[in-house]
Write a protein that holds these residues in place. Structure first.
Motif, PDB file in Angstrom:
ATOM      1  N   ARG A  92      25.504  58.193  12.050  1.00  0.00           N
ATOM      2  CA  ARG A  92      25.811  57.375  13.222  1.00  0.00           C
ATOM      3  C   ARG A  92      25.747  58.231  14.476  1.00  0.00           C
ATOM      4  O   ARG A  92      26.179  59.389  14.486  1.00  0.00           O
ATOM      5  CB  ARG A  92      27.144  56.658  13.070  1.00  0.00           C
ATOM      6  CG  ARG A  92      28.338  57.522  12.777  1.00  0.00           C
ATOM      7  CD  ARG A  92      29.564  56.667  12.461  1.00  0.00           C
ATOM      8  NE  ARG A  92      30.013  55.897  13.622  1.00  0.00           N
ATOM      9  CZ  ARG A  92      30.895  54.894  13.538  1.00  0.00           C
ATOM     10  NH1 ARG A  92      31.393  54.546  12.363  1.00  0.00           N
ATOM     11  NH2 ARG A  92      31.273  54.266  14.627  1.00  0.00           N
ATOM     12  N   TYR A  93      25.221  57.635  15.530  1.00  0.00           N
ATOM     13  CA  TYR A  93      24.933  58.356  16.768  1.00  0.00           C
ATOM     14  C   TYR A  93      25.546  57.643  17.975  1.00  0.00           C
ATOM     15  O   TYR A  93      25.672  56.413  17.997  1.00  0.00           O
ATOM     16  CB  TYR A  93      23.426  58.468  16.985  1.00  0.00           C
ATOM     17  CG  TYR A  93      22.678  59.046  15.809  1.00  0.00           C
ATOM     18  CD1 TYR A  93      23.038  60.284  15.279  1.00  0.00           C
ATOM     19  CD2 TYR A  93      21.634  58.363  15.207  1.00  0.00           C
ATOM     20  CE1 TYR A  93      22.374  60.823  14.203  1.00  0.00           C
ATOM     21  CE2 TYR A  93      20.948  58.889  14.123  1.00  0.00           C
ATOM     22  CZ  TYR A  93      21.333  60.120  13.622  1.00  0.00           C
ATOM     23  OH  TYR A  93      20.671  60.645  12.538  1.00  0.00           O
ATOM     24  N   GLY A  94      25.917  58.456  18.973  1.00  0.00           N
ATOM     25  CA  GLY A  94      26.328  57.915  20.260  1.00  0.00           C
ATOM     26  C   GLY A  94      27.759  57.457  20.358  1.00  0.00           C
ATOM     27  O   GLY A  94      28.134  56.837  21.362  1.00  0.00           O
ATOM     28  N   ASP A  95      28.607  57.746  19.372  1.00  0.00           N
ATOM     29  CA  ASP A  95      30.006  57.311  19.439  1.00  0.00           C
ATOM     30  C   ASP A  95      30.800  58.200  20.393  1.00  0.00           C
ATOM     31  O   ASP A  95      30.791  59.427  20.259  1.00  0.00           O
ATOM     32  CB  ASP A  95      30.652  57.380  18.052  1.00  0.00           C
ATOM     33  CG  ASP A  95      30.052  56.388  17.077  1.00  0.00           C
ATOM     34  OD1 ASP A  95      30.313  55.194  17.219  1.00  0.00           O
ATOM     35  OD2 ASP A  95      29.303  56.829  16.173  1.00  0.00           O
ATOM     36  N   THR A  96      31.516  57.587  21.312  1.00  0.00           N
ATOM     37  CA  THR A  96      32.343  58.363  22.236  1.00  0.00           C
ATOM     38  C   THR A  96      33.719  58.666  21.645  1.00  0.00           C
ATOM     39  O   THR A  96      34.356  59.637  22.048  1.00  0.00           O
ATOM     40  CB  THR A  96      32.506  57.610  23.565  1.00  0.00           C
ATOM     41  OG1 THR A  96      33.038  56.302  23.309  1.00  0.00           O
ATOM     42  CG2 THR A  96      31.162  57.469  24.273  1.00  0.00           C
ATOM     43  N   GLU A  97      34.173  57.844  20.715  1.00  0.00           N
ATOM     44  CA  GLU A  97      35.438  58.100  20.023  1.00  0.00           C
ATOM     45  C   GLU A  97      35.140  58.958  18.795  1.00  0.00           C
ATOM     46  O   GLU A  97      34.928  58.469  17.690  1.00  0.00           O
ATOM     47  CB  GLU A  97      36.094  56.775  19.624  1.00  0.00           C
ATOM     48  CG  GLU A  97      36.453  55.870  20.786  1.00  0.00           C
ATOM     49  CD  GLU A  97      37.543  56.473  21.663  1.00  0.00           C
ATOM     50  OE1 GLU A  97      38.397  57.221  21.113  1.00  0.00           O
ATOM     51  OE2 GLU A  97      37.544  56.207  22.880  1.00  0.00           O
ATOM     52  N   ARG A  98      35.153  60.262  18.997  1.00  0.00           N
ATOM     53  CA  ARG A  98      34.647  61.182  17.998  1.00  0.00           C
ATOM     54  C   ARG A  98      35.443  61.126  16.687  1.00  0.00           C
ATOM     55  O   ARG A  98      34.871  60.961  15.608  1.00  0.00           O
ATOM     56  CB  ARG A  98      34.663  62.607  18.560  1.00  0.00           C
ATOM     57  CG  ARG A  98      33.742  62.811  19.748  1.00  0.00           C
ATOM     58  CD  ARG A  98      34.059  64.123  20.465  1.00  0.00           C
ATOM     59  NE  ARG A  98      33.988  65.261  19.584  1.00  0.00           N
ATOM     60  CZ  ARG A  98      32.885  65.964  19.342  1.00  0.00           C
ATOM     61  NH1 ARG A  98      31.762  65.623  19.932  1.00  0.00           N
ATOM     62  NH2 ARG A  98      32.905  66.997  18.548  1.00  0.00           N
ATOM     63  N   GLU A  99      36.751  61.302  16.771  1.00  0.00           N
ATOM     64  CA  GLU A  99      37.552  61.360  15.552  1.00  0.00           C
ATOM     65  C   GLU A  99      37.533  60.030  14.812  1.00  0.00           C
ATOM     66  O   GLU A  99      37.548  60.002  13.574  1.00  0.00           O
ATOM     67  CB  GLU A  99      38.997  61.771  15.869  1.00  0.00           C
ATOM     68  CG  GLU A  99      39.147  63.184  16.408  1.00  0.00           C
ATOM     69  CD  GLU A  99      38.866  63.259  17.905  1.00  0.00           C
ATOM     70  OE1 GLU A  99      38.758  62.185  18.552  1.00  0.00           O
ATOM     71  OE2 GLU A  99      38.756  64.381  18.424  1.00  0.00           O
ATOM     72  N   ALA A 100      37.492  58.913  15.542  1.00  0.00           N
ATOM     73  CA  ALA A 100      37.424  57.608  14.895  1.00  0.00           C
ATOM     74  C   ALA A 100      36.122  57.462  14.106  1.00  0.00           C
ATOM     75  O   ALA A 100      36.116  56.943  12.978  1.00  0.00           O
ATOM     76  CB  ALA A 100      37.548  56.491  15.936  1.00  0.00           C
ATOM     77  N   ALA A 101      35.022  57.931  14.683  1.00  0.00           N
ATOM     78  CA  ALA A 101      33.736  57.866  13.984  1.00  0.00           C
ATOM     79  C   ALA A 101      33.766  58.744  12.742  1.00  0.00           C
ATOM     80  O   ALA A 101      33.248  58.360  11.678  1.00  0.00           O
ATOM     81  CB  ALA A 101      32.613  58.300  14.925  1.00  0.00           C
ATOM     82  N   GLU A 102      34.364  59.925  12.848  1.00  0.00           N
ATOM     83  CA  GLU A 102      34.432  60.826  11.693  1.00  0.00           C
ATOM     84  C   GLU A 102      35.250  60.218  10.563  1.00  0.00           C
ATOM     85  O   GLU A 102      34.837  60.243   9.393  1.00  0.00           O
ATOM     86  CB  GLU A 102      35.038  62.164  12.135  1.00  0.00           C
ATOM     87  CG  GLU A 102      34.154  62.939  13.093  1.00  0.00           C
ATOM     88  CD  GLU A 102      34.881  64.051  13.834  1.00  0.00           C
ATOM     89  OE1 GLU A 102      34.226  64.752  14.623  1.00  0.00           O
ATOM     90  OE2 GLU A 102      36.109  64.195  13.633  1.00  0.00           O
ATOM     91  N   ALA A 103      36.414  59.665  10.915  1.00  0.00           N
ATOM     92  CA  ALA A 103      37.265  59.060   9.892  1.00  0.00           C
ATOM     93  C   ALA A 103      36.571  57.877   9.233  1.00  0.00           C
ATOM     94  O   ALA A 103      36.679  57.676   8.012  1.00  0.00           O
ATOM     95  CB  ALA A 103      38.589  58.623  10.517  1.00  0.00           C
ATOM     96  N   GLU A 104      35.835  57.103  10.031  1.00  0.00           N
ATOM     97  CA  GLU A 104      35.139  55.947   9.475  1.00  0.00           C
ATOM     98  C   GLU A 104      34.038  56.365   8.515  1.00  0.00           C
ATOM     99  O   GLU A 104      33.841  55.738   7.459  1.00  0.00           O
ATOM    100  CB  GLU A 104      34.565  55.091  10.615  1.00  0.00           C
ATOM    101  CG  GLU A 104      34.168  53.684  10.219  1.00  0.00           C
ATOM    102  CD  GLU A 104      32.765  53.626   9.622  1.00  0.00           C
ATOM    103  OE1 GLU A 104      32.468  52.646   8.914  1.00  0.00           O
ATOM    104  OE2 GLU A 104      31.970  54.555   9.871  1.00  0.00           O
ATOM    105  N   VAL A 105      33.318  57.436   8.834  1.00  0.00           N
ATOM    106  CA  VAL A 105      32.267  57.933   7.946  1.00  0.00           C
ATOM    107  C   VAL A 105      32.872  58.399   6.627  1.00  0.00           C
ATOM    108  O   VAL A 105      32.385  58.053   5.542  1.00  0.00           O
ATOM    109  CB  VAL A 105      31.473  59.072   8.622  1.00  0.00           C
ATOM    110  CG1 VAL A 105      30.661  59.854   7.591  1.00  0.00           C
ATOM    111  CG2 VAL A 105      30.547  58.513   9.692  1.00  0.00           C
ATOM    112  N   VAL A 106      33.933  59.195   6.700  1.00  0.00           N
ATOM    113  CA  VAL A 106      34.576  59.681   5.473  1.00  0.00           C
ATOM    114  C   VAL A 106      35.065  58.510   4.626  1.00  0.00           C
ATOM    115  O   VAL A 106      34.841  58.457   3.413  1.00  0.00           O
ATOM    116  CB  VAL A 106      35.738  60.630   5.814  1.00  0.00           C
ATOM    117  CG1 VAL A 106      36.509  61.009   4.544  1.00  0.00           C
ATOM    118  CG2 VAL A 106      35.234  61.891   6.506  1.00  0.00           C
ATOM    119  N   ALA A 107      35.748  57.550   5.277  1.00  0.00           N
ATOM    120  CA  ALA A 107      36.303  56.416   4.546  1.00  0.00           C
ATOM    121  C   ALA A 107      35.205  55.568   3.910  1.00  0.00           C
ATOM    122  O   ALA A 107      35.356  55.082   2.777  1.00  0.00           O
ATOM    123  CB  ALA A 107      37.160  55.561   5.478  1.00  0.00           C
TER     124      ALA A 107
END
Length: 392
Positions: free
Chosen positions: A121-136
């Motif tokens: 996923r690219y272009g997310d400004t909410e970095r930690e939220a994007a990371e947690a979503e990928v892991v989950a």
């Protein structure tokens, strides 16, 4: 084709369909990046260890190509081809073959041709939220195939970089330590060598050649090294180019005037990479380590704590999650969070999924700017082995 092979292929295909279903339901668009890729893009960004394992060849037109060793870089190139502004938010998922030479010999867990199913996923400004979503999402997909006995290991290159800042290192020492961290199993030995000025990574080349190398004149430096190699009948072997060698030797030349790594800084870095703890408590251990330092790493620690909270909110059981400071991955393009999902039956050398943040990779692939990016890939053959083992 034997019945056993047919049944295995069918089971693997069914598993892949399950994974892709989870990804597409999470709003990831299914794409199919090409298998043949320009070699220069990969060889510049994947790191030394994987570079030597990539299948590279020259076609009849003289173009240097490679069989993709992973699908992250091809997905970056696909995104660039689609969007004039690479910062355009997008989510992709994929399923396909990747190719790597296995120096210890190919086996069922480490084949030369293997299958990856993943998300980027690219272009997310909410970095930690994007990371947690990928892991989950990755964990949810793995569980959907039937594997429940998993554990999650985290690392953080952003925290490592902040520790180097706290240590007050020069830009040259920061670069050398960043480079050494790409070899996590050897990093502690490298740290001792740097502090004692016995760096074994320095090449034995004539002092006159090193003295002639200048970063301000790369063309002349490259010509000098090329002439030296030719005069001494030294052939370029493997995937290291003349420009790669020049860059490395310029770094060696610049480092000759640098003092050994400060022992206090080396001790701080050594204590940091020695931290392995449950994810819930690791942040406090790191904060205690740098307490009273002249420059802190508050932003990186806040990012870590926020990510852990978001992982819990996403349904990740934190009792299964550990943080290992020395975990840095061997892929050179990672810049922040790194993680791997393990299955107990396969052991630590065969993670079933790996991923992380790689904000600089889009620029390396041809963009004019860095782009927030995070993703992960599941090694489907390993997942199949672990799933079958868990059900037997």
């Amino acid at each position: 084709m034997t019945t056993e092979t047919t049944r295995d292929f069918g089971a693997l295909e069914k598993q892949t369909q399950t994974l892709m279903s989870v990804f597409t339901k999470a709003s990831y668009e299914a794409v199919a990046p090409t298998i043949l890729q320009p070699a220069d893009v990969f060889l510049d960004v994947i790191g030394e260890s994987l570079r030597a394992r990539t299948y590279v060849f020259t076609d009849l037109d003289g173009a240097e190509l490679c069989l993709r060793p992973d699908l992250t870089v091809p997905t970056c190139r696909l995104h660039l081809a689609r969007h004039a502004d690479p910062r355009t938010p997008a989510r992709y998922c994929y399923s396909g073959a990747a190719f790597r030479f296995q120096p210890q010999g190919a086996d069922a867990a480490h084949p030369r041709e293997f299958h990856q199913a993943g998300i980027e996923r690219y272009g997310d400004t909410e970095r930690e939220a994007a990371e947690a979503e990928v892991v989950a999402t990755v964990v949810r997909a793995i569980e959907k195939t039937g594997l429940k006995d998993w554990s999650l290991r985290l690392g953080d290159l952003g925290l490592f970089s902040s520790i180097l800042d706290v240590a007050g290192l020069s830009p040259l020492w920061k670069k050398r330590l960043d480079d050494a961290f790409l070899r996590p199993l050897a990093f502690r030995d490298s740290l001792k060598a740097f502090a004692s000025d016995t760096d074994a990574t320095r090449l034995r080349v004539p002092d006159t050649l090193l003295s002639s190398l200048k970063r301000s004149d790369l063309a002349a430096s490259e010509a000098a090294i090329g002439a030296y190699l030719e005069e001494n009948a030294i052939e370029l072997i493997g995937t290291r180019t003349l420009s790669d060698i020049t860059e490395h030797l310029i770094g060696v030349a610049e480092g000759r005037e640098e003092k050994p790594l400060d022992s206090t800084a080396a001790d701080l870095i050594g204590r940091y990479v020695g931290i392995t703890a449950p994810a819930r408590t690791a942040g406090a251990k790191i904060a205690e380590l740098i307490n009273g330092a002249p420059s802190g790493s508050a932003a990186a620690l806040e990012s870590y704590d926020r990510r852990i909270a978001l992982l819990a909110n996403a349904g990740i059981d934190l009792d299964r999650v550990t943080f290992a400071a020395e975990f840095g991955r061997t892929m050179a393009y990672y810049t922040g969070l790194v993680f791997e999902v393990r299955a107990k039956s396969l052991g630590p050398q065969s993670p079933i999924a790996t991923g992380g943040r790689y904000d600089g990779l889009m620029r390396a692939a041809g963009a004019s700017v860095d782009v927030p990016a995070v993703g992960a890939a599941i090694h489907t053959e390993r997942l199949m082995t672990a799933t079958l083992g868990a059900s037997s």
